[in-house]
Design a protein around this motif. Structure first.
Motif, PDB file in Angstrom:
ATOM      1  N   GLN A 179       0.729   3.562 -14.409  1.00 53.90           N
ATOM      2  CA  GLN A 179       0.963   4.519 -13.333  1.00 53.90           C
ATOM      3  C   GLN A 179       1.522   3.828 -12.087  1.00 53.90           C
ATOM      4  OE1 GLN A 179      -2.825   6.398 -12.734  1.00 53.90           O
ATOM      5  NE2 GLN A 179      -2.711   7.612 -14.634  1.00 53.90           N
ATOM      6  N   LYS A 180       1.019   2.642 -11.789  1.00 58.41           N
ATOM      7  CA  LYS A 180       1.528   1.892 -10.639  1.00 58.41           C
ATOM      8  C   LYS A 180       2.971   1.458 -10.866  1.00 58.41           C
ATOM      9  CE  LYS A 180      -2.942   0.190  -8.986  1.00 58.41           C
ATOM     10  NZ  LYS A 180      -3.777  -1.004  -8.702  1.00 58.41           N
ATOM     11  N   ASP A 216      -6.196  -0.647  -4.306  1.00 57.12           N
ATOM     12  CA  ASP A 216      -4.938  -0.168  -3.763  1.00 57.12           C
ATOM     13  C   ASP A 216      -3.779  -0.915  -4.418  1.00 57.12           C
ATOM     14  OD1 ASP A 216      -6.534   1.322  -2.149  1.00 57.12           O
ATOM     15  OD2 ASP A 216      -6.239   0.096  -0.348  1.00 57.12           O
ATOM     16  N   MET A 217      -2.583  -0.363  -4.243  1.00 53.91           N
ATOM     17  CA  MET A 217      -1.359  -1.004  -4.716  1.00 53.91           C
ATOM     18  C   MET A 217      -0.658  -1.626  -3.513  1.00 53.91           C
ATOM     19  SD  MET A 217       1.839   0.697  -6.755  1.00 53.91           S
ATOM     20  CE  MET A 217       3.178  -0.299  -7.396  1.00 53.91           C
ATOM     21  N   ASP A 218      -0.379  -2.931  -3.594  1.00 56.91           N
ATOM     22  CA  ASP A 218       0.267  -3.647  -2.507  1.00 56.91           C
ATOM     23  C   ASP A 218       1.736  -3.868  -2.832  1.00 56.91           C
ATOM     24  OD1 ASP A 218      -2.110  -4.078  -0.895  1.00 56.91           O
ATOM     25  OD2 ASP A 218      -2.741  -5.468  -2.459  1.00 56.91           O
ATOM     26  N   LEU A 219       2.607  -3.501  -1.883  1.00 60.75           N
ATOM     27  CA  LEU A 219       4.046  -3.663  -2.035  1.00 60.75           C
ATOM     28  C   LEU A 219       4.599  -4.435  -0.851  1.00 60.75           C
ATOM     29  CD1 LEU A 219       5.083  -0.056  -3.168  1.00 60.75           C
ATOM     30  CD2 LEU A 219       4.830  -2.065  -4.620  1.00 60.75           C
ATOM     31  N   CYS A 220       5.659  -5.194  -1.106  1.00 58.26           N
ATOM     32  CA  CYS A 220       6.329  -5.957  -0.056  1.00 58.26           C
ATOM     33  C   CYS A 220       7.785  -5.511   0.026  1.00 58.26           C
ATOM     34  CB  CYS A 220       6.240  -7.454  -0.333  1.00 58.26           C
ATOM     35  SG  CYS A 220       7.155  -8.487   0.842  1.00 58.26           S
ATOM     36  N   LEU A 221       8.182  -5.002   1.185  1.00 60.31           N
ATOM     37  CA  LEU A 221       9.575  -4.644   1.438  1.00 60.31           C
ATOM     38  C   LEU A 221      10.276  -5.865   2.007  1.00 60.31           C
ATOM     39  CD1 LEU A 221      11.562  -2.135   1.548  1.00 60.31           C
ATOM     40  CD2 LEU A 221      10.975  -2.041   3.985  1.00 60.31           C
ATOM     41  N   TYR A 222      11.294  -6.338   1.288  1.00 55.93           N
ATOM     42  CA  TYR A 222      11.994  -7.543   1.737  1.00 55.93           C
ATOM     43  C   TYR A 222      13.337  -7.164   2.333  1.00 55.93           C
ATOM     44  CZ  TYR A 222      14.400 -11.992   1.811  1.00 55.93           C
ATOM     45  OH  TYR A 222      15.109 -13.092   2.209  1.00 55.93           O
ATOM     46  N   VAL A 223      13.575  -7.624   3.565  1.00 53.83           N
ATOM     47  CA  VAL A 223      14.820  -7.380   4.286  1.00 53.83           C
ATOM     48  C   VAL A 223      15.286  -8.701   4.875  1.00 53.83           C
ATOM     49  CG1 VAL A 223      15.954  -6.007   6.072  1.00 53.83           C
ATOM     50  CG2 VAL A 223      13.950  -5.096   4.900  1.00 53.83           C
ATOM     51  N   LEU A 272      -3.065   7.239  -6.126  1.00 48.50           N
ATOM     52  CA  LEU A 272      -2.924   5.818  -5.830  1.00 48.50           C
ATOM     53  C   LEU A 272      -2.702   5.614  -4.340  1.00 48.50           C
ATOM     54  CD1 LEU A 272      -0.564   4.748  -8.763  1.00 48.50           C
ATOM     55  CD2 LEU A 272      -3.033   4.416  -8.610  1.00 48.50           C
ATOM     56  N   GLN A 273      -3.488   4.732  -3.744  1.00 54.59           N
ATOM     57  CA  GLN A 273      -3.309   4.358  -2.341  1.00 54.59           C
ATOM     58  C   GLN A 273      -2.398   3.144  -2.272  1.00 54.59           C
ATOM     59  OE1 GLN A 273      -4.768   6.138   0.225  1.00 54.59           O
ATOM     60  NE2 GLN A 273      -3.516   4.926   1.652  1.00 54.59           N
ATOM     61  N   VAL A 274      -1.372   3.184  -1.416  1.00 53.23           N
ATOM     62  CA  VAL A 274      -0.356   2.140  -1.354  1.00 53.23           C
ATOM     63  C   VAL A 274      -0.328   1.530   0.036  1.00 53.23           C
ATOM     64  CG1 VAL A 274       2.081   1.579  -1.710  1.00 53.23           C
ATOM     65  CG2 VAL A 274       1.001   3.381  -3.071  1.00 53.23           C
ATOM     66  N   ASP A 275      -0.258   0.180   0.090  1.00 52.84           N
ATOM     67  CA  ASP A 275      -0.067  -0.563   1.332  1.00 52.84           C
ATOM     68  C   ASP A 275       1.276  -1.267   1.247  1.00 52.84           C
ATOM     69  OD1 ASP A 275      -2.539   0.280   2.121  1.00 52.84           O
ATOM     70  OD2 ASP A 275      -3.556  -1.623   1.751  1.00 52.84           O
ATOM     71  N   LEU A 276       2.199  -0.912   2.121  1.00 56.01           N
ATOM     72  CA  LEU A 276       3.547  -1.482   2.126  1.00 56.01           C
ATOM     73  C   LEU A 276       3.730  -2.324   3.382  1.00 56.01           C
ATOM     74  CD1 LEU A 276       6.477  -1.621   0.985  1.00 56.01           C
ATOM     75  CD2 LEU A 276       6.968   0.445   2.308  1.00 56.01           C
ATOM     76  N   ASN A 277       4.027  -3.614   3.192  1.00 55.35           N
ATOM     77  CA  ASN A 277       4.342  -4.485   4.323  1.00 55.35           C
ATOM     78  C   ASN A 277       5.818  -4.839   4.286  1.00 55.35           C
ATOM     79  OD1 ASN A 277       4.835  -7.295   3.052  1.00 55.35           O
ATOM     80  ND2 ASN A 277       2.870  -6.699   2.142  1.00 55.35           N
ATOM     81  N   CYS A 278       6.283  -5.521   5.303  1.00 55.06           N
ATOM     82  CA  CYS A 278       7.694  -5.898   5.385  1.00 55.06           C
ATOM     83  C   CYS A 278       7.805  -7.397   5.620  1.00 55.06           C
ATOM     84  CB  CYS A 278       8.380  -5.129   6.509  1.00 55.06           C
ATOM     85  SG  CYS A 278      10.145  -5.502   6.665  1.00 55.06           S
TER      86      CYS A 278
END
Length: 461
Positions: A179-180, A216-223, A272-278
């Motif tokens: 699911q993630k 939680d699901m941890d995501l990293c936004l890369y710019v 699903l709880q998501v934490d998105l950092n940059c």
């Protein structure tokens, strides 16, 4: 790092192990305009159509005034084939030769020569998106067997069995992992269709092996960073761009203005709880490190799971409320297994495993009990928890890098040498954490039942 290409790390390289599993429910991706390449030679495995042998069709009878290559020339070699043979005769016609005596001799008709002609252009197949390579995969971390040395006939067997059963029920399942991955695929396609230069990475416990089914699901936004912008300000800027589109399916999405800004939102379809950092790329590196530790010994993952569940039950597992984050708790467990046991269960990060070392066969129950005691008696005022050095690190060494964030409870980040427990800055909360370790150790040591380490149930009124 290739910008825009999602990476999922494993201890030995790429994390995902390809496999055939049942495809789970897809997220809607209609209407998302994604530019994709296609065709043979695109670099993607299995993307092009294999070249098949096809017999060339015979050339149709040509006009006598035409030439083989489409332009006029008196040179007869231009009408020959690639091998340089003489000019062909018309189909069905015979040619003649003149011998030395001047007599004309008829010869057999010459077979029609072939010329090179391009094959008709085949319809190109659309190139698969990057997430498709990881979409249908197996999750290698769900434990479905009991270790042979879980029980040894001692007084610890009952508690060890309780810890193991609770771990099996709370571990991240393959269904939750799938699911993630579906959610990551949907977010990747959506973000890339709007911001083509953004990359999206899955990090944290989802990939490290320490995930719980409720994690939680941890995501990293890369710019790509801009030199004239401060990193935190740049992170807030890009996360605010994404926030406008995230609110399309979660109106309650929230951007938290912390030292490391976090965009928190929820997937209503699967809860699903998501934490998105940059640009917090250190999370990619420590995910790889934790993945290695999770596979070194079968007792590591149950102990990390118990530490998280225990801290959550006592309400000391929330950095937003000035307590410990799950990442800090995981580092504390690994540190204890490095230098809180004799012989150590785990080695220092980056150190070679000795060929001959004494095997630590301490039971799961003993390790959990001794870990509570270790942090109940830890000298927090002088030392910091360090996985990088596999020892208690003097705070004077830590404060040499940054004197401001090393205050009450200190857990060193192995890569950027920051304090992952800097959220514990309130003396009252710090005392609550230490007292929770002390009281839980006393109760568990006297009763040897897992419920003794958990908070006492409220009396019925």
């Amino acid at each position: 790092m290739n910008e825009g290409a999602p990476i999922m790390y494993h201890g030995n390289g790429v994390y995902i192990v390809p496999g055939q599993v049942e495809r789970s429910r897809q997220y809607p991706t209609e209407g998302l305009q994604v530019v994709s390449g296609a065709g043979r030679g695109s670099g993607e495995p299995g993307q092009g159509t294999p070249r098949r042998w096809q017999a060339r069709r015979d050339r149709q009878p040509r006009n006598k005034n035409s030439t083989a290559f489409g332009y006029d020339s008196d040179d007869s070699s231009l009408s020959s084939n690639a091998s340089g043979s003489n000019k062909s005769s018309e189909k069905g016609e015979s040619s003649s030769r003149t011998n030395r005596n001047g007599a004309s001799t008829a010869v057999a008709p010459v077979q029609q020569q072939r010329e090179w002609r391009a094959r008709p252009r085949r319809e190109l197949r659309p190139r698969k998106l990057v997430p498709e390579r990881f979409h249908n995969t197996t999750y290698p971390f769900q434990v479905k067997f009991t270790p042979d040395d879980l029980l040894n006939g001692s007084k610890w067997d009952s508690l060890s069995q309780e810890i193991w059963d609770k771990f099996i029920k709370s571990q991240q399942t393959e269904e939750t992992f799938r699911q993630k991955m579906n959610l990551w695929r949907y977010l990747y396609i959506m973000i890339k269709s709007i911001f083509p230069r953004y990359g999206l990475y899955v990090v944290g416990s989802t990939m490290s092996g320490f995930g719980l089914d409720s994690s939680d699901m941890d995501l990293c936004l890369y710019v790509r960073t801009l030199p004239h912008l401060e990193p935190r300000a740049q992170a807030l800027l890009h996360l605010s761009y994404v926030l406008d589109y995230i609110r399309g399916f979660d109106p309650g999405a929230e951007l938290i203005h912390a030292k490391v800004p976090i965009l928190k939102f929820r997937d209503a379809q699967n809860g699903l709880q998501v934490d998105l950092n940059c640009n917090n790329v250190v999370g990619i590196r420590n995910t790889n490190l934790l993945n290695c530790y999770s596979r070194m010994d079968w007792r590591v993952r149950p102990l990390v799971a118990m530490m998280k569940l225990w801290a959550r039950a006592h309400r000391i597992n929330d950095a937003r409320h000035r307590t410990l984050s799950s990442y800090s708790l995981t580092l504390m467990v690994i540190h204890f297994l490095q230098c809180g046991t004799n012989p150590p269960v785990l080695v220092r990060a980056g150190a070679a495993m000795p060929e001959r070392r004494a095997q630590n066969r301490t039971t799961l129950a003993e390790l959990f009990l001794h870990m509570l005691k270790y942090y109940a008696e830890f000298p927090y005022e002088h030392m910091a928890v360090s996985v990088r050095t596999a020892r208690k690190l003097p705070l004077a060494e830590c404060r040499a890098h940054d004197p401001h964030q090393w205050k009450l409870l200190c857990v060193e980040e192995p890569f950027d040498l920051s304090n992952t427990a800097r959220s514990v800055y309130d003396p009252e909360m710090f005392e609550k954490i230490v007292d929770t370790f002390k009281q839980s150790y006393k109760r568990l040591a006297s009763g040897l039942r897992l419920a003794d380490a958990w908070p006492a149930p409220a009396p019925d009124r």
